[in-house]
Design an enzyme around this catalytic site. Structure first.
Site, PDB file in Angstrom:
ATOM      1  N   HIS A 126      22.103  13.918 -26.507  1.00 18.07           N
ATOM      2  CA  HIS A 126      21.179  12.800 -27.029  1.00 18.07           C
ATOM      3  C   HIS A 126      20.144  13.542 -27.871  1.00 18.07           C
ATOM      4  O   HIS A 126      19.466  12.900 -28.557  1.00 18.07           O
ATOM      5  CB  HIS A 126      20.792  11.775 -26.026  1.00 18.07           C
ATOM      6  CG  HIS A 126      19.668  12.129 -25.334  1.00 18.07           C
ATOM      7  ND1 HIS A 126      18.497  11.695 -25.519  1.00 18.07           N
ATOM      8  CD2 HIS A 126      19.559  12.986 -24.026  1.00 18.07           C
ATOM      9  CE1 HIS A 126      17.373  12.181 -24.322  1.00 18.07           C
ATOM     10  NE2 HIS A 126      18.509  12.823 -23.331  1.00 18.07           N
ATOM     11  N   CYS A 158      10.148  11.690 -19.564  1.00 21.12           N
ATOM     12  CA  CYS A 158      10.458  11.744 -18.306  1.00 21.12           C
ATOM     13  C   CYS A 158       9.616  11.615 -17.180  1.00 21.12           C
ATOM     14  O   CYS A 158      10.055  11.332 -15.989  1.00 21.12           O
ATOM     15  CB  CYS A 158      11.731  12.838 -17.816  1.00 21.12           C
ATOM     16  SG  CYS A 158      13.037  12.856 -19.185  1.00 21.12           S
ATOM     17  N   THR A 211      34.765   8.369 -11.776  1.00 23.70           N
ATOM     18  CA  THR A 211      35.510   8.184 -13.076  1.00 23.70           C
ATOM     19  C   THR A 211      35.106   8.946 -14.456  1.00 23.70           C
ATOM     20  O   THR A 211      34.059   8.587 -14.867  1.00 23.70           O
ATOM     21  CB  THR A 211      36.007   6.826 -13.489  1.00 23.70           C
ATOM     22  OG1 THR A 211      36.747   6.240 -12.224  1.00 23.70           O
ATOM     23  CG2 THR A 211      36.903   6.697 -14.520  1.00 23.70           C
ATOM     24  N   ALA A 218      20.811  15.802 -18.697  1.00 30.75           N
ATOM     25  CA  ALA A 218      20.363  16.963 -18.221  1.00 30.75           C
ATOM     26  C   ALA A 218      19.782  16.942 -16.850  1.00 30.75           C
ATOM     27  O   ALA A 218      19.764  18.092 -16.119  1.00 30.75           O
ATOM     28  CB  ALA A 218      19.434  17.416 -19.225  1.00 30.75           C
ATOM     29  N   THR A 219      19.294  15.890 -16.625  1.00 32.50           N
ATOM     30  CA  THR A 219      18.476  15.707 -15.290  1.00 32.50           C
ATOM     31  C   THR A 219      19.538  15.951 -14.014  1.00 32.50           C
ATOM     32  O   THR A 219      19.377  16.677 -13.064  1.00 32.50           O
ATOM     33  CB  THR A 219      17.875  14.413 -15.065  1.00 32.50           C
ATOM     34  OG1 THR A 219      16.700  14.494 -16.029  1.00 32.50           O
ATOM     35  CG2 THR A 219      17.284  14.177 -13.867  1.00 32.50           C
ATOM     36  N   GLN A 230      16.188  21.909 -25.224  1.00 33.08           N
ATOM     37  CA  GLN A 230      15.567  21.939 -26.138  1.00 33.08           C
ATOM     38  C   GLN A 230      15.768  22.981 -27.282  1.00 33.08           C
ATOM     39  O   GLN A 230      15.450  23.235 -28.216  1.00 33.08           O
ATOM     40  CB  GLN A 230      14.174  21.959 -25.935  1.00 33.08           C
ATOM     41  CG  GLN A 230      13.499  20.773 -25.295  1.00 33.08           C
ATOM     42  CD  GLN A 230      13.833  19.315 -25.997  1.00 33.08           C
ATOM     43  OE1 GLN A 230      14.083  19.511 -27.427  1.00 33.08           O
ATOM     44  NE2 GLN A 230      13.715  18.180 -25.460  1.00 33.08           N
ATOM     45  N   ASN A 290       9.725  21.909 -23.606  1.00 36.25           N
ATOM     46  CA  ASN A 290      10.046  20.688 -23.994  1.00 36.25           C
ATOM     47  C   ASN A 290       8.732  19.927 -24.644  1.00 36.25           C
ATOM     48  O   ASN A 290       8.588  18.989 -25.164  1.00 36.25           O
ATOM     49  CB  ASN A 290      10.558  19.580 -23.255  1.00 36.25           C
ATOM     50  CG  ASN A 290       9.883  19.635 -21.948  1.00 36.25           C
ATOM     51  OD1 ASN A 290       9.538  20.548 -21.469  1.00 36.25           O
ATOM     52  ND2 ASN A 290       9.673  18.440 -21.646  1.00 36.25           N
TER      53      ASN A 290
END
Lengths: 413, 373
Positions: free
Chosen positions: B199, B322, B235, B69-70, B177, B148
């Site tokens: 995740h 984070c 890739t 997400a960042t 969230q 969050n």
């Protein structure tokens, strides 16, 4: 006015006892190949076969007929009542169409099958000739080297007149000889060999060895494109292709056997697999594009060592051809431009620098026994894909592979 | 082990791992190569996007697969405003965004963009504030759906309407969230840019999605090959990407059942917490995600509480994992309470379907123990 196509059979006439069977097969082939031309009707008369055009355009039909094995020649004919006046009129019209204001030499050939016709062949020729000279200025007779021949075929049911005769493919009716297995690589030769087998009356099913990821699906697509090019020559206008995944075997060979025997043993594996699949489909022989002396695996010694693993005949239609002769045929049947596309096939990946040109059978077997190849052969055969290629229907292998894969990957999502 | 930190991350499900492993065993090729095996990988990626479009009812969108997400937030915000540097343009966000949005806006502010940070007194934005701050120069509005830290739910339906009606600005939303947890009262398709990550949904780390309008031109923030419309070169990881489709499918399939289960747990927990005098529940907004219960102690630091619980094999969060330093005051709590103490003394209890009422009993016992020391 061109309203019939007259088809003549060649070598067939020699095969008296099987003649009926052969002509039936070829007639059915013609009908099948022309099924899109709905207006056509057909008429069989002894050793001749007529297609009645009923206003269909003859040009595309000519192209199709040129690809039907067993046809010796064919002509586009016009028909009129069997009387001199009508014959002269029709002959006049056809000659005008033929010469198109140019000065041309010609001759007349008359065949009088209707023995009750009041004039003899010679008299008919003379009468028609006289009429044409009188009505068409600039027409010159030349019985030795004419620009065109006006043929008159006088029969009870009518007189058939034509100026154009096309040479057919010759050979035997497709499928009349039996089934064979064509080993096809994507190169110039093997597809030509396949074409020649078809022309000689054999049904072919093809086998191709593919080594993903070292060879791409484009290489398989190329083989498909080649076979599609020769589909129109086949009896049912289709060819089955067996695509054998060869990578595990090829790697096992490459990893384990002496460099100079890699090619010999690889070919033996291909022959073994071809032999097994050939028997499964009741093919009576293996066909391939091998050409004596062309590459290491095509010396007489190599052929003997390689062929030792199969127990059905191996036919090599091109064995004694010069490369240029093969290229000429490939060009004629339009496979050449496809064959020269640059995709690696499994014969060109992993090629040793100095392959054995006189492989000894004993050494070959000794090297070969370093690999437990039987299970690998079984695996290759179990994973073989069979696809059917049809005339005028392009088979997109990439799409096919992806669809096959999608079936196997749905659980991933 | 009792894990109350699903907002930070979740344990990947076996189904997702199976997909990942299978793809990496069989379809590990570089999707950008030319051979057919690569085309198969490309196709798997296309199928992933197609599946997600279908599940979320999306039309005319493009999915960029990112590391998380960042990155997706950065790509969306930086990518959108980059062509407007030094043009005196205006951008809007909130004061309770995740650092990957908030700090990006701080940076943009430092290089000359005019930034409005919407106040979130009740844990959500004030719609009138939003409307009032939109100008003809506003090019981007970035508002998170579910916070969050405290689980407050922004009124996305109204936000979409206001932004569309009153400006030409593009709307970005960090939905990490809320996605596949809260039933939306809006259409995902109506938002220009959406960030989600796998995740948090029992998927894998290292895979986030930026769902963008197909015709929206974003500038790359990293440069390289042609992959992902050259916006996100590098890739592609087919395994991670395909696993996203599976993660989302599984999460959506059980979204409602999970919600009711967790809501029941949250009510049970809150009832118990309300009886503890030394605990304040940080839930000022009218709509709350049951997945996140934020509390502050009156006299214990959040960090201390966290470590105390850890000794009992109970794991909770203390704000955004984070954040560079866990000592940093929690910006969100500060925004709603203007109280440094309350921010410092906060812990975040995340609930999931893997938690039970017995887990909550154990947690509350420990909290009581801690409070009475």
């Amino acid at each position: 006015m061109e309203d019939h196509i007259l088809i003549r059979y060649g070598e067939l006439s020699l095969k008296k006892s099987n003649r009926k069977q052969f002509t039936m097969r070829i007639e059915n082939h013609i009908k099948r190949a022309l099924k899109d031309f709905k207006a056509l009707t057909f008429e069989a008369r002894g050793m001749r076969f007529y297609i009645i055009l009923n206003n269909e355009d003859s040009l595309p039909i000519v192209e199709i007929l040129k690809k039907i094995p067993g046809i010796y020649s064919f002509s586009i004919v016009s028909r009129c009542q069997s009387n001199l006046e009508d014959i002269c009129k029709l002959a006049h019209q056809l000659v005008l169409e033929q010469i198109k204001d140019k000065v041309q030499t010609f001759k007349i050939e008359t065949h009088r099958a209707d023995k009750n016709f009041p004039l003899t062949s010679l008299e008919i020729t003379k009468e028609v000739g006289r009429y044409l000279f009188k009505t068409i200025p600039g027409l010159i007779a030349d019985v030795h080297h004419p620009d065109f021949t006006l043929s008159l075929d006088v029969r009870v049911e009518g007189t058939f007149i034509y100026t154009k005769t096309y040479l057919g493919l010759g050979g035997f009716p497709a499928g009349s000889i039996g089934k064979t297995m064509l080993m096809i690589s994507g190169g110039i030769d093997s597809v030509v060999a396949g074409y020649m087998a078809i022309k000689k009356g054999m049904t072919i099913e093809a086998i191709h060895f593919s080594s993903p990821p070292y060879t791409s699906d484009m290489a398989v697509q190329k083989v498909i494109d080649l076979l599609e090019t020769i589909c129109p020559y086949t009896e049912y206008l289709n060819i089955n292709l067996y695509i054998v995944p060869f990578t595990p075997l090829q790697k096992a060979i490459y990893d384990n056997v002496r460099d100079d025997y890699v090619i010999t043993i690889m070919r033996r594996m291909m022959y073994r697999i071809s032999n097994i699949i050939a028997k499964k489909i009741n093919a009576l022989a293996i066909i391939n594009g091998e050409n004596i002396g062309q590459v290491a695996s095509q010396t007489l010694e190599s052929m003997a060592t390689i062929e030792e693993v199969v127990d059905i005949p191996v036919i090599r239609p091109l064995a004694t051809y010069d490369k240029q002769e093969i290229v000429n045929i490939a060009t004629k049947i339009n496979t050449y431009p496809i064959s020269i596309l640059p995709y690696e096939d499994c014969c060109t990946v992993f090629v040793p620098k100095h392959p054995q040109i006189k492989p000894k059978l004993s050494s070959t077997i000794q090297e070969e026994n370093k690999i437990a190849y039987l299970p690998l052969i079984d695996e290759a055969i179990n994973n073989t894909q069979r696809i059917t290629l049809k005339n005028k229907q392009h088979f997109n292998y990439l799409e096919y592979s992806i669809n096959m894969l999608n079936k196997n990957t749905s659980e991933l999502f | 082990m009792i894990y109350f930190d699903a907002t930070a991350t979740t344990k990947p499900s076996q189904e997702v791992l199976d997909t990942y492993n299978k793809v990496n065993k069989e379809y590990w090729f570089n999707p950008s190569s030319m051979y057919n095996l690569s085309v198969i990988c490309q196709n798997l990626i296309e199928q992933t996007s197609a599946n997600i479009f279908k599940m979320l009812n999306l039309k005319d969108k493009f999915i960029y697969y990112t590391s998380g997400a960042t990155e997706a937030n950065n790509m969306a915000i930086m990518g959108l405003v980059k062509p407007y540097i030094n043009q005196n343009k205006h951008i809007i966000t909130t004061e309770i965004e995740h650092p990957s949005v908030y700090n990006t806006f701080k940076y943009l502010e430092s290089i000359g963009f005019k930034v409005t940070y919407l106040k979130c007194k009740n844990g959500i934005i004030n719609l009138d504030d939003l409307k009032a701050s939109l100008t003809k120069d506003t090019i981007l509005v970035s508002i998170m759906w579910v916070n969050n830290i405290i689980g407050s739910i922004n009124p996305m339906k109204d936000i979409i309407e206001i932004v569309k009606k009153n400006s030409h600005a593009k709307l970005h939303s960090d939905m990490v969230q809320g996605f596949a947890k809260i039933k939306p009262d809006f259409a995902f398709n109506d938002i220009d840019l959406i960030t989600i990550t796998m995740h948090k949904l029992e998927g894998l780390k290292g895979i986030g999605l930026l769902i963008s309008n197909k015709n929206l031109k974003l500038e790359p923030i990293i440069y390289g090959g042609h992959q992902q419309l050259a916006l996100r070169p590098g890739t592609l990881d087919t395994g991670l990407i395909v696993s996203a489709a599976k993660t989302i499918r599984l999460a959506l399939e059980k979204q409602d059942a999970s919600y009711y289960y967790v809501q029941d747990l949250a009510n049970y927990l809150k009832n118990k917490l309300n009886k503890l005098p030394f605990i304040i529940i940080n839930a000022p907004s009218p709509l709350q995600s049951p997945y996140i219960v934020s509390i502050s102690f009156t006299n214990i630091k959040g960090e201390t509480a966290m470590h105390y619980l850890e000794k009992a094999d109970i794991y909770v969060g203390i704000g955004s994992a984070c954040n560079e330093k866990i000592q940093t005051l929690e910006r969100t709590i500060l925004a709603i309470s203007l109280d440094k103490e309350r921010a410092n003394n906060m812990i975040r209890i995340s609930l999931s379907t893997h938690n039970t009422k017995e887990d909550i009993d154990l947690l509350v016992n420990k909290l009581q123990e801690l409070g009475s020391k």
